[in-house]
Motif scaffolding. Structure first.
Motif, PDB file in Angstrom:
ATOM      1  N   ALA A 283       0.838  -1.208   0.000  1.00  0.00           N
ATOM      2  CA  ALA A 283       0.000   0.000   0.000  1.00  0.00           C
ATOM      3  C   ALA A 283       0.870   1.255   0.000  1.00  0.00           C
ATOM      4  CB  ALA A 283      -0.940  -0.006   1.196  1.00  0.00           C
ATOM      5  N   GLU A 284       1.953   1.243   0.801  1.00  0.00           N
ATOM      6  CA  GLU A 284       2.851   2.391   0.836  1.00  0.00           C
ATOM      7  C   GLU A 284       3.534   2.598  -0.502  1.00  0.00           C
ATOM      8  OE1 GLU A 284       5.459   1.632   4.127  1.00  0.00           O
ATOM      9  OE2 GLU A 284       3.936   2.170   5.613  1.00  0.00           O
ATOM     10  N   GLU A 285       3.965   1.517  -1.141  1.00  0.00           N
ATOM     11  CA  GLU A 285       4.583   1.621  -2.459  1.00  0.00           C
ATOM     12  C   GLU A 285       3.587   2.169  -3.471  1.00  0.00           C
ATOM     13  OE1 GLU A 285       6.537  -1.979  -3.698  1.00  0.00           O
ATOM     14  OE2 GLU A 285       7.633  -2.125  -1.816  1.00  0.00           O
ATOM     15  N   SER A 286       2.333   1.729  -3.402  1.00  0.00           N
ATOM     16  CA  SER A 286       1.301   2.234  -4.306  1.00  0.00           C
ATOM     17  C   SER A 286       1.077   3.721  -4.070  1.00  0.00           C
ATOM     18  CB  SER A 286      -0.012   1.480  -4.114  1.00  0.00           C
ATOM     19  OG  SER A 286       0.144   0.148  -4.503  1.00  0.00           O
ATOM     20  N   GLU A 287       1.057   4.139  -2.799  1.00  0.00           N
ATOM     21  CA  GLU A 287       0.895   5.551  -2.487  1.00  0.00           C
ATOM     22  C   GLU A 287       2.078   6.360  -3.001  1.00  0.00           C
ATOM     23  OE1 GLU A 287       0.180   6.094   1.701  1.00  0.00           O
ATOM     24  OE2 GLU A 287      -1.537   4.710   1.656  1.00  0.00           O
ATOM     25  N   GLN A 288       3.294   5.816  -2.861  1.00  0.00           N
ATOM     26  CA  GLN A 288       4.474   6.514  -3.361  1.00  0.00           C
ATOM     27  C   GLN A 288       4.429   6.632  -4.884  1.00  0.00           C
ATOM     28  OE1 GLN A 288       7.734   4.255  -1.767  1.00  0.00           O
ATOM     29  NE2 GLN A 288       7.557   5.181   0.268  1.00  0.00           N
ATOM     30  N   ALA A 289       4.004   5.569  -5.559  1.00  0.00           N
ATOM     31  CA  ALA A 289       3.884   5.618  -7.023  1.00  0.00           C
ATOM     32  C   ALA A 289       2.840   6.647  -7.422  1.00  0.00           C
ATOM     33  CB  ALA A 289       3.524   4.242  -7.576  1.00  0.00           C
ATOM     34  N   ALA A 290       1.723   6.689  -6.701  1.00  0.00           N
ATOM     35  CA  ALA A 290       0.680   7.677  -6.990  1.00  0.00           C
ATOM     36  C   ALA A 290       1.201   9.087  -6.734  1.00  0.00           C
ATOM     37  CB  ALA A 290      -0.560   7.399  -6.147  1.00  0.00           C
ATOM     38  N   ALA A 291       1.981   9.258  -5.682  1.00  0.00           N
ATOM     39  CA  ALA A 291       2.540  10.569  -5.387  1.00  0.00           C
ATOM     40  C   ALA A 291       3.501  11.001  -6.486  1.00  0.00           C
ATOM     41  CB  ALA A 291       3.264  10.553  -4.038  1.00  0.00           C
ATOM     42  N   LYS A 292       4.322  10.065  -6.979  1.00  0.00           N
ATOM     43  CA  LYS A 292       5.231  10.390  -8.080  1.00  0.00           C
ATOM     44  C   LYS A 292       4.434  10.804  -9.308  1.00  0.00           C
ATOM     45  CE  LYS A 292       9.355   7.725  -7.036  1.00  0.00           C
ATOM     46  NZ  LYS A 292      10.226   6.661  -7.474  1.00  0.00           N
ATOM     47  N   LYS A 293       3.379  10.052  -9.613  1.00  0.00           N
ATOM     48  CA  LYS A 293       2.539  10.378 -10.766  1.00  0.00           C
ATOM     49  C   LYS A 293       1.920  11.752 -10.586  1.00  0.00           C
ATOM     50  CE  LYS A 293       0.363   9.370 -14.577  1.00  0.00           C
ATOM     51  NZ  LYS A 293       1.026   9.482 -15.826  1.00  0.00           N
ATOM     52  N   LYS A 294       1.442  12.032  -9.372  1.00  0.00           N
ATOM     53  CA  LYS A 294       0.838  13.322  -9.093  1.00  0.00           C
ATOM     54  C   LYS A 294       1.866  14.428  -9.276  1.00  0.00           C
ATOM     55  CE  LYS A 294      -2.014  15.730  -5.794  1.00  0.00           C
ATOM     56  NZ  LYS A 294      -2.776  15.669  -4.578  1.00  0.00           N
ATOM     57  N   LYS A 295       3.074  14.206  -8.791  1.00  0.00           N
ATOM     58  CA  LYS A 295       4.131  15.199  -8.935  1.00  0.00           C
ATOM     59  C   LYS A 295       4.448  15.443 -10.403  1.00  0.00           C
ATOM     60  CE  LYS A 295       6.356  14.257  -4.527  1.00  0.00           C
ATOM     61  NZ  LYS A 295       7.508  13.651  -3.862  1.00  0.00           N
ATOM     62  N   ALA A 296       4.250  14.440 -11.234  1.00  0.00           N
ATOM     63  CA  ALA A 296       4.552  14.571 -12.654  1.00  0.00           C
ATOM     64  C   ALA A 296       3.546  15.464 -13.377  1.00  0.00           C
ATOM     65  CB  ALA A 296       4.575  13.194 -13.317  1.00  0.00           C
ATOM     66  N   THR A 297       2.387  15.678 -12.780  1.00  0.00           N
ATOM     67  CA  THR A 297       1.354  16.465 -13.459  1.00  0.00           C
ATOM     68  C   THR A 297       0.881  17.657 -12.631  1.00  0.00           C
ATOM     69  OG1 THR A 297      -0.357  14.972 -12.619  1.00  0.00           O
ATOM     70  CG2 THR A 297       0.527  14.506 -14.820  1.00  0.00           C
ATOM     71  N   SER A 298       1.637  18.019 -11.625  1.00  0.00           N
ATOM     72  CA  SER A 298       1.300  19.203 -10.835  1.00  0.00           C
ATOM     73  C   SER A 298       2.530  19.647 -10.058  1.00  0.00           C
ATOM     74  CB  SER A 298       0.145  18.887  -9.871  1.00  0.00           C
ATOM     75  OG  SER A 298       0.563  17.934  -8.920  1.00  0.00           O
ATOM     76  N   GLY A 299       2.418  20.765  -9.406  1.00  0.00           N
ATOM     77  CA  GLY A 299       3.513  21.256  -8.580  1.00  0.00           C
ATOM     78  C   GLY A 299       4.302  22.360  -9.257  1.00  0.00           C
ATOM     79  N   GLU A 300       5.257  22.884  -8.505  1.00  0.00           N
ATOM     80  CA  GLU A 300       6.033  24.034  -8.972  1.00  0.00           C
ATOM     81  C   GLU A 300       6.839  23.728 -10.236  1.00  0.00           C
ATOM     82  OE1 GLU A 300       9.564  26.992  -7.379  1.00  0.00           O
ATOM     83  OE2 GLU A 300       8.432  25.830  -5.906  1.00  0.00           O
ATOM     84  N   LEU A 301       7.527  22.583 -10.260  1.00  0.00           N
ATOM     85  CA  LEU A 301       8.307  22.237 -11.450  1.00  0.00           C
ATOM     86  C   LEU A 301       7.395  22.073 -12.661  1.00  0.00           C
ATOM     87  CD1 LEU A 301      11.041  21.551 -12.741  1.00  0.00           C
ATOM     88  CD2 LEU A 301      10.635  19.159 -12.080  1.00  0.00           C
ATOM     89  N   PHE A 302       6.283  21.393 -12.465  1.00  0.00           N
ATOM     90  CA  PHE A 302       5.323  21.208 -13.559  1.00  0.00           C
ATOM     91  C   PHE A 302       4.876  22.570 -14.112  1.00  0.00           C
ATOM     92  CE2 PHE A 302       1.056  20.941 -15.261  1.00  0.00           C
ATOM     93  CZ  PHE A 302       1.155  19.881 -16.146  1.00  0.00           C
ATOM     94  N   GLU A 303       4.514  23.482 -13.224  1.00  0.00           N
ATOM     95  CA  GLU A 303       4.045  24.809 -13.653  1.00  0.00           C
ATOM     96  C   GLU A 303       5.150  25.581 -14.380  1.00  0.00           C
ATOM     97  OE1 GLU A 303       0.910  25.617 -13.688  1.00  0.00           O
ATOM     98  OE2 GLU A 303       0.408  23.768 -12.631  1.00  0.00           O
ATOM     99  N   THR A 304       6.373  25.471 -13.895  1.00  0.00           N
ATOM    100  CA  THR A 304       7.501  26.158 -14.536  1.00  0.00           C
ATOM    101  C   THR A 304       7.714  25.638 -15.955  1.00  0.00           C
ATOM    102  OG1 THR A 304       8.604  26.581 -12.436  1.00  0.00           O
ATOM    103  CG2 THR A 304      10.004  26.576 -14.409  1.00  0.00           C
ATOM    104  N   ILE A 305       7.743  24.324 -16.106  1.00  0.00           N
ATOM    105  CA  ILE A 305       7.986  23.744 -17.434  1.00  0.00           C
ATOM    106  C   ILE A 305       6.787  23.995 -18.355  1.00  0.00           C
ATOM    107  CG2 ILE A 305       8.429  21.602 -18.702  1.00  0.00           C
ATOM    108  CD1 ILE A 305      10.851  22.818 -17.106  1.00  0.00           C
TER     109      ILE A 305
END
Length: 187
Positions: free
Chosen positions: A46-68
């Motif tokens: 479950a933790e690994e799934s949450e981490q994978a989901a968090a990585k995916k979320k980071k890939a489509t949102s956040g400061e770096l996403f907005e900058t690029i």
């Protein structure tokens, strides 16, 4: 006789230190251990799934996403305006531009290609398919941007569009972002 009771027998005698009632307690302890391991494994998954989901979320949102995403708009606002000088200022001098149709071009070859495209297809414009955009950090260097975009122009009185895939590597120097590597494919 089960394996645990069998282990308590030696030479057909029950060891005094291992009566059958303790064998049942050992079975229960073993069952508890197995359940604890199963819960631990499930929690880990479950933790690994949450981490994978968090990585995916980071890939489509956040400061770096907005900058690029903002840098992508800058590049293609210049492209759509056919502003060669502003467009080329957003690429590194050691640019490598890979295209599955025309091959590999450096900075100079890419500039020549843009001059030709802007001359031959004066109404060509690009739209990012925003739902496909993903951005990933490249520690110590910059970021990777991937997605799909649509290029359209008028041909024979009709709108002619094509959707293509891209991957771009952005280099960050201080607060400046420039495209260092571009892959354009699936034409």
């Amino acid at each position: 006789m089960d394996w645990l009771a069998h282990a308590c027998f030696a030479k057909s005698q029950i060891h005094k230190s291992c009566p059958v009632r303790d064998a049942n307690a050992m079975k229960q302890g073993f069952a508890v251990l197995v359940m604890a391991l199963a819960v631990g494994l499930a929690t880990s998954v479950a933790e690994e799934s949450e981490q994978a989901a968090a990585k995916k979320k980071k890939a489509t949102s956040g400061e770096l996403f907005e900058t690029i995403a903002r840098m992508d708009r800058m590049v293609f606002d210049a492209f759509n305006a056919h502003d060669l000088e502003r467009l080329m200022a957003l690429f590194t001098g050691d640019l490598e531009f890979y295209d599955d149709g025309s091959g590999l071009k450096n900075y100079s070859g890419t500039k020549d290609d843009f001059v030709k495209v802007f001359h031959d297809v004066p109404d060509l414009h690009r739209e990012l398919l925003k739902e496909t955009l993903e951005v990933y950090p490249v520690p110590g260097y910059g970021a990777i941007e991937i997605g799909e975009h649509r290029f359209c122009h008028q041909e024979n009185g009709k709108q002619d569009c094509g959707v293509m895939k891209f991957a771009m590597v952005w280099q960050r120097t201080g607060e400046t972002w420039k495209l260092a590597r571009v892959l354009s494919y699936a034409h």
